[in-house]
Design an enzyme around this catalytic site. Structure first.
Site, PDB file in Angstrom:
ATOM      1  CG  ASP A  75      -1.734  -1.262   1.368  1.00 34.84           C
ATOM      2  OD1 ASP A  75      -1.298  -2.312   0.875  1.00 34.84           O
ATOM      3  OD2 ASP A  75      -2.807  -1.196   1.969  1.00 34.84           O
ATOM      4  CG  HIS A  77      -2.702   4.433   2.060  1.00 29.15           C
ATOM      5  ND1 HIS A  77      -4.017   4.519   1.649  1.00 29.15           N
ATOM      6  CD2 HIS A  77      -2.588   3.255   2.728  1.00 29.15           C
ATOM      7  CE1 HIS A  77      -4.669   3.440   2.054  1.00 29.15           C
ATOM      8  NE2 HIS A  77      -3.831   2.659   2.703  1.00 29.15           N
ATOM      9  CG  ASP A 111      -5.561   0.450   0.155  1.00 26.91           C
ATOM     10  OD1 ASP A 111      -6.585   0.378  -0.541  1.00 26.91           O
ATOM     11  OD2 ASP A 111      -5.546   0.147   1.367  1.00 26.91           O
ATOM     12  CG  HIS A 147      -8.248   3.105   1.362  1.00 23.79           C
ATOM     13  ND1 HIS A 147      -8.661   4.119   2.193  1.00 23.79           N
ATOM     14  CD2 HIS A 147      -7.821   2.105   2.179  1.00 23.79           C
ATOM     15  CE1 HIS A 147      -8.482   3.753   3.451  1.00 23.79           C
ATOM     16  NE2 HIS A 147      -7.967   2.535   3.470  1.00 23.79           N
ATOM     17  CG  HIS A 249      -6.062  -4.340  -0.965  1.00 25.32           C
ATOM     18  ND1 HIS A 249      -4.895  -3.608  -0.990  1.00 25.32           N
ATOM     19  CD2 HIS A 249      -6.783  -3.858   0.089  1.00 25.32           C
ATOM     20  CE1 HIS A 249      -4.912  -2.722   0.004  1.00 25.32           C
ATOM     21  NE2 HIS A 249      -6.054  -2.858   0.668  1.00 25.32           N
ATOM     22  CG  HIS A 311     -10.707 -25.151  -0.034  1.00 21.82           C
ATOM     23  ND1 HIS A 311     -10.885 -26.380  -0.651  1.00 21.82           N
ATOM     24  CD2 HIS A 311     -11.752 -24.367  -0.447  1.00 21.82           C
ATOM     25  CE1 HIS A 311     -11.982 -26.348  -1.386  1.00 21.82           C
ATOM     26  NE2 HIS A 311     -12.525 -25.132  -1.276  1.00 21.82           N
TER      27      HIS A 311
END
Length: 409
Positions: A75, A77, A111, A147, A249, A311
């Site tokens: 991320d 930001h 993000d 985001h 994400h 799985h």
């Protein structure tokens, strides 16, 4: 009028010049290289005519082969400075911020938006890198985080005043560009961008007057079919498989795999592009959605749902690990569930934890290594590397050191 400029001679040139001026002004001084011509790709051209894709949008690529070198970045930001540090740490850009990664593949797990003031600049910068990399056989993949989805939904809880100001400046330049084009007599009306505020309310309850223009500009740009969301965010994948790694994400549950990874990408893309009125909540909203899930990024390894992870990985052909962002890891990039889940959000943005940049590197043998700018970790990495060399796990931090950080609005 004779004094009026006659643009019938060079309409495309004028429009291109104005668009370049606007891009340069809102991106922090970037000139974008020419975009690769989609018509040169017969597969893309064929899909564009396929009735399965009535919108004429080429399908997003979901599965990529294992490259010689793969870099994963967490991320960001709204922090362009830290993003460039991370890219330089991996040797992907030169001192002049140009692509230097050759045929490398880069995945940024989402993000880019919120918490900082360089959001538009980051979108432009990664678009520039995508085009530069493509010319030399490299690939830059950007993904949707929670985001990005929140902003398309008009949820601006994590927006900063600097972020609003950046979008207000963007809207001003859109108006300037339209005004310049309209000054030209004879210019094709289709070239002029519609008012970005078309259909937007003039007031929002509870918004301070000094923030109103920024909020309106941000909503106009990022709403479905908005100029920024359509141009940049609609190109993002929500799930991507590169070699033996699946990137997301937040995380994947079995129901997401059953839904279809290609279908996930197409439906989220079509919603952002304004071609669909809604998108399934299980994909992008709620604690169990793809961009919000934290089942594999909890603080302690014992609290991670390793059986579900196993799985999920078994149902995606050829995949042996999941790489995710979303939850800040205070002690840096780490792995849990026998390193089948690797968490790469180190909170590097100054709007989050101001963490030192780290990126994940995977070579052509699918061996994993952490590239870090934190000298405190080097000796520990080297020690851990020597003990795990036989497993091809590179310098992943031992599971017991993993720790997440919650960031408040």
């Amino acid at each position: 009028m004779e004094s009026q400029i006659n643009c019938q001679i060079l309409p495309s040139l004028l429009s291109s010049f104005v668009d370049t001026l606007v891009d340069f002004s809102v991106s922090g001084g970037l000139f974008l290289p020419p975009e690769p011509n989609p018509n040169s790709d017969p597969i893309t051209a064929q899909n564009a005519k396929n009735p399965k894709y009535p919108t004429c949008l080429a399908p997003l690529q979901t599965v990529f082969p294992q490259p010689t070198r793969l870099i994963a970045i967490g991320d960001l930001h709204g922090d362009l400075f830290k993003a460039k540090q991370a890219l330089r740490l991996a040797g992907l850009i030169d001192p002049n911020d140009r692509w230097s990664g050759g045929s490398s593949t880069v995945v940024q797990v989402g993000d880019i938006l919120d918490r900082g003031g360089d959001e538009i600049k980051l979108l432009y910068f990664f678009e520039k890198l995508k085009r530069e990399a493509a010319k030399v056989g490299g690939t830059v993949i950007t993904m949707n985080g929670n985001h990005e989805i929140m902003n398309v939904d008009g949820d601006f809880r994590y927006v900063t005043p600097h972020g609003l100001k950046e979008f207000e400046n963007w809207a001003m330049w859109q108006h300037v560009g339209n005004f310049m084009k309209k000054m030209c007599g004879g210019l094709d009306g289709n070239v002029v961008i519609d008012d970005p505020f078309d259909g937007m309310p003039k007031e929002f309850r509870g918004i301070k007057p000094e923030l109103l223009n920024g909020v309106r500009a941000r909503m106009a740009a990022l709403r479905p079919n908005g100029l920024i969301s359509k141009r940049f965010l609609s190109k993002n994948q929500t799930v991507v498989v590169v070699g033996e790694s699946v990137f997301v994400h937040g995380g994947l549950l079995p129901k997401h795999v059953v839904y279809g990874l290609e279908r996930v990408n197409e439906e989220v893309r079509d919603w952002i592009h304004g071609l669909k009125s809604k998108v399934a909540n299980q994909l992008v909203r709620g604690r169990n959605s793809i961009v919000w899930l934290r089942n594999f990024s909890n603080e302690l390894a014992k609290d991670c749902d390793c059986s579900t992870l196993e799985h999920v990985l078994e149902t995606i052909p050829g995949v042996k690990r999941m790489i995710m962002g979303h939850t800040i890891q205070e002690h840096g990039i780490n792995g849990v569930c026998s390193n089948r889940a690797i968490r790469i959000d180190v909170g590097m943005s100054r709007g989050c934890n101001n963490g030192l940049p780290e990126v994940l590197e995977i070579n052509d043998k699918s061996e994993v290594k952490i590239l870090t700018s934190n000298p405190l970790y080097w000796k520990e990495y080297e020690s851990f590397l020597s003990g795990n060399k036989k497993d091809g796990l590179g310098s992943l931090i031992p599971e017991q050191r993993a720790k997440q950080v919650e960031v408040n609005a």
